[in-house]
Write a protein that holds these residues in place. Structure first.
Motif, short mmCIF file in Angstrom:
data_model
loop_
_atom_site.label_atom_id
_atom_site.label_comp_id
_atom_site.label_asym_id
_atom_site.label_seq_id
_atom_site.Cartn_x
_atom_site.Cartn_y
_atom_site.Cartn_z
N THR A 12 -4.57 15.83 16.23
CA THR A 12 -5.53 15.14 17.36
C THR A 12 -6.75 14.68 16.79
N CYS A 13 -7.34 15.24 15.71
CA CYS A 13 -8.41 14.46 14.97
C CYS A 13 -8.73 14.77 13.58
N ALA A 14 -9.37 14.09 12.87
CA ALA A 14 -9.23 14.10 11.37
C ALA A 14 -10.73 13.65 11.00
N ALA A 15 -10.82 14.09 10.03
CA ALA A 15 -12.31 13.55 9.21
C ALA A 15 -12.28 13.44 7.86
N ILE A 16 -12.86 12.41 7.21
CA ILE A 16 -12.66 12.40 5.77
C ILE A 16 -14.20 12.44 5.05
N CYS A 17 -14.26 13.60 4.09
CA CYS A 17 -15.53 13.59 3.39
C CYS A 17 -15.36 13.20 2.00
N ALA A 18 -15.57 11.74 1.80
CA ALA A 18 -15.33 11.19 0.44
C ALA A 18 -16.22 11.86 -0.77
N GLU A 19 -17.28 12.23 -0.33
CA GLU A 19 -18.40 12.90 -1.20
C GLU A 19 -18.00 14.04 -1.77
N LEU A 20 -17.30 15.09 -0.94
CA LEU A 20 -16.80 16.16 -1.58
C LEU A 20 -15.43 16.15 -1.73
N GLY A 21 -14.70 14.87 -1.39
CA GLY A 21 -13.07 14.63 -1.72
C GLY A 21 -12.32 15.44 -0.73
N LEU A 22 -12.63 15.63 0.53
CA LEU A 22 -12.14 16.47 1.47
C LEU A 22 -11.48 15.84 2.77
N ALA B 180 0.96 -1.08 0.05
CA ALA B 180 -0.10 0.03 -0.07
C ALA B 180 0.98 1.49 0.11
N THR B 181 0.62 2.13 -0.84
CA THR B 181 1.44 3.46 -0.98
C THR B 181 0.37 4.76 -0.69
N PRO B 182 0.79 5.68 0.10
CA PRO B 182 -0.06 6.73 0.26
C PRO B 182 -0.55 7.46 -0.92
N ARG B 183 -1.78 8.09 -0.89
CA ARG B 183 -2.43 8.45 -2.18
C ARG B 183 -1.83 9.78 -2.03
N ALA B 184 -1.55 10.39 -0.99
CA ALA B 184 -1.06 11.89 -0.78
C ALA B 184 -0.54 11.99 0.39
N VAL B 185 0.24 13.18 0.77
CA VAL B 185 0.91 13.41 2.07
C VAL B 185 0.17 14.92 2.25
N LEU B 186 -0.55 15.05 3.35
CA LEU B 186 -0.65 16.27 3.67
C LEU B 186 -0.04 16.88 4.55
N THR B 187 0.20 18.21 4.26
CA THR B 187 1.02 18.91 5.22
C THR B 187 0.50 20.40 5.76
N GLY B 188 1.00 21.09 6.60
CA GLY B 188 0.58 22.22 7.09
C GLY B 188 0.64 22.47 8.72
N HIS B 189 0.37 21.42 9.32
CA HIS B 189 0.31 21.41 10.84
C HIS B 189 1.90 21.59 11.50
N ASP B 190 1.63 22.15 12.44
CA ASP B 190 2.89 22.55 13.26
C ASP B 190 3.12 21.42 14.36
N CYS C 179 -7.62 24.34 12.55
CA CYS C 179 -7.90 23.00 11.70
C CYS C 179 -7.89 23.20 10.19
N LEU C 180 -7.17 22.55 9.25
CA LEU C 180 -7.07 22.64 7.89
C LEU C 180 -7.96 21.75 7.24
N ILE C 181 -8.28 22.24 5.99
CA ILE C 181 -9.17 21.49 4.93
C ILE C 181 -7.98 21.32 3.81
N HIS C 182 -7.87 19.85 3.45
CA HIS C 182 -6.90 19.60 2.35
C HIS C 182 -8.07 18.68 1.33
N SER C 183 -7.59 18.69 -0.02
CA SER C 183 -8.35 18.15 -0.99
C SER C 183 -7.64 16.53 -0.86
N MET C 184 -8.19 15.63 -1.41
CA MET C 184 -7.83 14.22 -1.20
C MET C 184 -6.43 14.21 -1.90
#
Length: 105
Positions: A17-27, A3-13, A37-42
């Protein structure tokens, strides 16, 4: 197969502590220990920063996100450690806040 990651999300220092995925919106919405809190695309693109209400910010009352939930309609509910709920639009606009003394899990 590996398995390989689809993307690496950056931005937090700080640690996440928490995360949510909204597959319908790709977020992907994530919150860190000492930051917003940060919003990333998939795909890993940083789209928005969700800042808590200004009246509650400051070094003595840092907003630490504890729980995040996203809806397919484009709303994001964040519960902060100090008992504050915030509702944001997917565009990053703060729509409502509510304070509670109850323990939320």
């Amino acid at each position: 197969d590996f398995a390989t990651p689809r993307a690496v999300l950056t931005g937090h220092d700080y640690e996440i502590t928490c995360a949510a995925i909204c597959a319908e919106l790709g977020l992907v919405i994530s919150g860190s220990k000492e930051g917003p809190c940060l919003i990333h695309s998939m795909n890993g693109d940083l789209l928005r920063t969700l800042e808590g209400p200004e009246r509650l910010q400051g070094p003595e009352s840092c907003l630490r996100p504890k729980l995040i939930q996203a809806s397919r309609e484009g709303h994001c509910v964040i519960y902060y450690e100090n008992g504050v709920f915030c509702v944001f639009s997917v565009n990053g606009r703060l729509q409502a806040t509510m304070e509670t003394d109850d323990k939320i899990r």
